[in-house]
Design a protein around this motif. Structure first.
Motif, PDB file in Angstrom:
ATOM      1  N   TYR A  19      36.074  35.513  34.495  1.00  0.00           N
ATOM      2  CA  TYR A  19      37.257  35.914  35.257  1.00  0.00           C
ATOM      3  C   TYR A  19      37.353  35.222  36.627  1.00  0.00           C
ATOM      4  O   TYR A  19      38.325  35.422  37.352  1.00  0.00           O
ATOM      5  CB  TYR A  19      37.271  37.435  35.451  1.00  0.00           C
ATOM      6  CG  TYR A  19      37.281  38.179  34.140  1.00  0.00           C
ATOM      7  CD1 TYR A  19      38.461  38.317  33.413  1.00  0.00           C
ATOM      8  CD2 TYR A  19      36.113  38.717  33.615  1.00  0.00           C
ATOM      9  CE1 TYR A  19      38.477  38.989  32.197  1.00  0.00           C
ATOM     10  CE2 TYR A  19      36.118  39.392  32.399  1.00  0.00           C
ATOM     11  CZ  TYR A  19      37.299  39.526  31.695  1.00  0.00           C
ATOM     12  OH  TYR A  19      37.313  40.178  30.502  1.00  0.00           O
ATOM     13  N   ARG A  61      44.831  35.761  35.567  1.00  0.00           N
ATOM     14  CA  ARG A  61      43.601  36.272  34.963  1.00  0.00           C
ATOM     15  C   ARG A  61      42.755  37.012  35.995  1.00  0.00           C
ATOM     16  O   ARG A  61      42.213  38.091  35.723  1.00  0.00           O
ATOM     17  CB  ARG A  61      42.793  35.112  34.369  1.00  0.00           C
ATOM     18  CG  ARG A  61      41.592  35.590  33.558  1.00  0.00           C
ATOM     19  CD  ARG A  61      40.811  34.445  32.939  1.00  0.00           C
ATOM     20  NE  ARG A  61      40.060  33.703  33.931  1.00  0.00           N
ATOM     21  CZ  ARG A  61      40.358  32.479  34.356  1.00  0.00           C
ATOM     22  NH1 ARG A  61      41.411  31.855  33.856  1.00  0.00           N
ATOM     23  NH2 ARG A  61      39.619  31.868  35.249  1.00  0.00           N
ATOM     24  N   PHE A  65      42.181  41.253  35.953  1.00  0.00           N
ATOM     25  CA  PHE A  65      40.813  41.771  35.945  1.00  0.00           C
ATOM     26  C   PHE A  65      40.561  42.631  37.181  1.00  0.00           C
ATOM     27  O   PHE A  65      39.915  43.692  37.103  1.00  0.00           O
ATOM     28  CB  PHE A  65      39.822  40.609  35.903  1.00  0.00           C
ATOM     29  CG  PHE A  65      38.382  41.039  35.968  1.00  0.00           C
ATOM     30  CD1 PHE A  65      37.758  41.611  34.865  1.00  0.00           C
ATOM     31  CD2 PHE A  65      37.648  40.907  37.142  1.00  0.00           C
ATOM     32  CE1 PHE A  65      36.435  42.024  34.919  1.00  0.00           C
ATOM     33  CE2 PHE A  65      36.328  41.315  37.211  1.00  0.00           C
ATOM     34  CZ  PHE A  65      35.719  41.875  36.100  1.00  0.00           C
TER      35      PHE A  65
END
Length: 708
Positions: A19, A61, A65
């Motif tokens: 991540y 992304r 997260f």
């Protein structure tokens, strides 16, 4: 200091590895764009669109997260909250302690999340700067402007940590509640000032987890307190990367409180020396047969010499601290003696030589270098604030002392009056300081110093490792920069070698100038502008107030002392409140506009020119310039190349030279404008200030989004 790729790889949390920003991939993509453009396979619009899309994917992304982890922390806090209410009713001491530890465990996980955000924010800044450096497109300005200001901005989630504050607040409030109820009292954190509740909490618990969270939040949000904001004026910035225990031990070995105190006293005395003559310089010039406006040359000659002294003192401090401070004290002793003797010798030349000697004794580079080299990190911000406070106090005390020297007598043909006593007083002060220095200063060992130099920031600047090595050449890199990229792309195996190349100090002013990006140049120009405006205001104050208001020397001295005394209160307000409400770039632009308003209000358009108009406009200009200096140097430290963080020709030297050059030109402007007559002096000197100020505002607007 290792390369960022190596740093990112080492600090990644393994289970979160997928991540993080893929910095290596983005760097390789930039290299591929370079090759494609060289052979004509791709054009600029495609490159911009494709790279923006890649960054959007990376940020999305990261943000998704981040939101997922925030939700997990919120769920844990909710479960703990239910236990909280039950335990407080039962007053079970052992289980309350367990609950406190559970909250601290959430705090430790929050700290991991904050570090995750920080590494990604640094990576984004670095890759944006690398792209601009490689292609010269101004991509960072476009990307930040379009993404950061959008109502659905994901970029703000990374840079502004939207939502993190709620988790921090929940942990802080519940820990505080448990502690207070455990002692039979209840004081909510919301009863404390909003910007200080974490400080209050840490003082109560002495909890390293809470302290770490506070430090991480402050780094990410650039929130400040008074000490941190004041320290920015010294251009001695805290590094994000803490030294290793062995390095910290070396700092402890080098630290000596009395030596630090002597450096601060040197700073104070030098500022007193600079401003103690301002109220009387015009009268001194008249007594020697020169025009009153020659005061500009008298005051500015010290700054002329400082242009050169800053360079050799910066170089000298690579080898010693004691010797340059001793030399500084001796030459200042000689310079002030010559300044005082010029009256009886009836020589304006001797007076100017004396002031030039005083400028050659400016050891401010040594003072700042000592703080960055020899003061442990935990004390460096306090020492930086002490440096700025000593400067501000010296600036206020100089004119105040001048108003005490209202006497006239002779001893053996040597005259002591309001013109010469500032010189005699400073000569005695430097003699006493020299003796104290010789007895009490402890020189750090050369061997230890050489070990620490790669970690320090020369002449008082520890620049954030997130600041990218800067080069403004478009499309093609020079051979050295290409080699750096190749080294970093080798899975970071050779990262130490590449870091050594990236962070190698520059060896000349020309090579240092070559590393200046447009953002850095604009910030140096802003620094030039504020120093120019302040010098015009201060240096001509005696001539202007005597001509328009017939002020005495004492009145001028009190006015200048009052201006100087505003420095610390203004910084308290800005550091504790304003800088935590607004972005630094917003404060920067607003301060420039207020400086411009102050200059406009100072013009003599209507007749008569009144005392309230002059004093009001002077305070507006001076206070706004003081605010501007703090945010300007803070932004400068973030956008400046890391190669300018060390060596003789460093960022601190460049900013010092910009400010000193501004003072020289301002004092020259006063003297040249004197040929137009004292009736035209005010407007003639304010006009260049206004033009330079407007130019700096326009330049700031053009680079505004690169200051993110």
């Amino acid at each position: 200091m290792v390369a960022f790729g190596k740093k990112l790889k080492e600090t990644q949390i393994q289970e979160w590895q997928g991540y993080y920003i893929n910095y290596k991939l983005l760097k390789k993509k930039v290299n591929r764009y370079t090759q494609q453009i060289q052979v004509g396979q791709q054009d600029r619009p495609y490159v911009l669109k494709d790279f923006a899309r890649m960054l959007d994917d990376q940020i999305e992304r990261i943000v998704l997260f981040l939101l997922e982890q925030q939700g997990a922390l919120a769920s844990r806090l909710s479960d703990l909250g239910e236990q909280h209410d039950v335990l407080l009713q039962q007053q079970d001491e052992s289980r309350i302690c367990e609950l406190q530890e559970a909250y601290r465990a959430v705090g430790r996980d929050l700290l991991r999340l904050l570090n995750f955000v920080e590494m990604n924010a640094i990576g984004l800044r670095k890759i944006l700067k690398k792209f601009d450096k490689r292609f010269g497109y101004g991509f960072a300005d476009y990307y930040v402007k379009t993404r950061a200001n959008h109502p659905y901005s994901q970029l703000r989630q990374v840079f502004k940590q939207v939502g993190v504050g709620a988790v921090v607040g929940a942990i802080s409030r519940n820990l505080a509640d448990l502690q207070d109820d455990h002692h039979g009292s209840y004081v909510s954190i919301y009863d404390q000032p909003a910007l200080s509740h974490l400080n209050v909490l840490f003082e109560k618990f002495q909890d390293p987890v809470v302290d770490s969270i506070k430090a991480a939040v402050n780094r990410l949000s650039h929130s400040t307190n008074f000490l941190e904001y004041l320290g920015k004026h010294a251009f001695i910035m805290q590094d994000d990367e803490l030294p290793s225990p062995s390095e910290d031990h070396e700092f402890e070995k080098r630290y000596h409180f009395m030596s630090l105190l002597l450096n601060l006293v040197n700073t104070f005395l030098y500022m007193v020396n600079t401003y103690i003559i301002v109220p009387t310089a015009d009268n001194y010039a008249l007594s020697l047969g020169a025009a009153a406006t020659v005061c500009g040359v008298i005051i500015g000659s010290m700054a002329v010499a400082q242009v050169f002294s800053s360079v050799y003192f910066s170089a000298w401090s690579n080898r010693s601290y004691l010797r340059p401070l001793v030399f500084s004290s001796i030459i200042l002793l000689v310079g002030n003696t010559l300044y005082a003797l010029a009256y009886d010798l009836n020589s304006i030349t001797i007076l100017l030589i004396g002031r030039l000697c005083c400028g050659l004794g400016s050891a401010r580079a040594v003072n700042r270098r000592y703080i960055s080299d020899c003061v442990p990190l935990k004390l460096r911000m306090q020492a930086s604030a002490g440096f700025v406070s000593a400067s501000a106090l010296g600036m206020a005390c100089g004119p105040a002392l001048a108003c005490l020297f209202q006497t006239n007598f002779k001893i053996y043909k040597i005259t002591f009056n309001e013109d010469t006593l500032p010189g005699w007083f400073m000569a005695v002060a430097w003699l006493v300081f020299l003796l104290w220095l010789w007895i009490s200063f402890r020189e750090p060992s050369l061997e230890t110093k050489e070990e620490i130099v790669p970690q320090e920031a020369n002449a008082g600047i520890l620049i954030n490792y997130a600041v990218e090595n800067g080069s403004t050449q478009p499309l093609l890199l020079n051979s050295e920069a290409k080699q750096v990229d190749e080294n970093e792309d080798r899975d970071y195996d050779d990262s130490e070698e590449s870091a050594e190349i990236v962070h190698k100090p520059v060896t000349s002013i020309a090579s240092a100038y070559g590393l200046l990006t447009p953002s850095v140049k604009v910030q140096l120009f802003v620094y030039f502008m504020l120093k120019y405006a302040m010098e015009i205001l201060l240096a001509e104050s005696s001539v202007i107030t005597t001509y328009y208001f017939i002020w005495s020397t004492s009145s001028v001295a009190i006015f200048l002392a009052c201006l100087g005394l505003t420095v610390l209160p203004v910084n308290i307000i800005i550091g504790n409140y304003i800088s935590n409400i607004f972005e630094e770039r917003q404060v920067l632009l607003a301060s420039e506009i207020i400086v411009c308003i102050g200059i406009l209000l100072s013009f003599n358009i209507a007749t008569p020119y009144t005392v309230p108009q002059y004093i009001g406009s002077a305070f507006i200009t001076f206070v706004a310039a003081e605010v501007l200096e703090g945010v300007n140097l803070s932004l400068l430290s973030r956008v400046m190349s890391s190669r300018l963080s060390r060596g003789t020709y460093n960022g601190g030297l460049l900013s010092t030279e910009a400010g000193t050059l501004a003072r020289v030109i301002a004092d020259g402007t006063i003297t040249l404008s004197g040929y137009l007559g004292e009736s035209n002096l005010l407007n003639a000197t304010l006009l260049p200030s206004l033009i330079i100020c407007i130019s700096s505002i326009v330049a700031t607007c053009f680079t505004y989004n690169s200051l993110y």
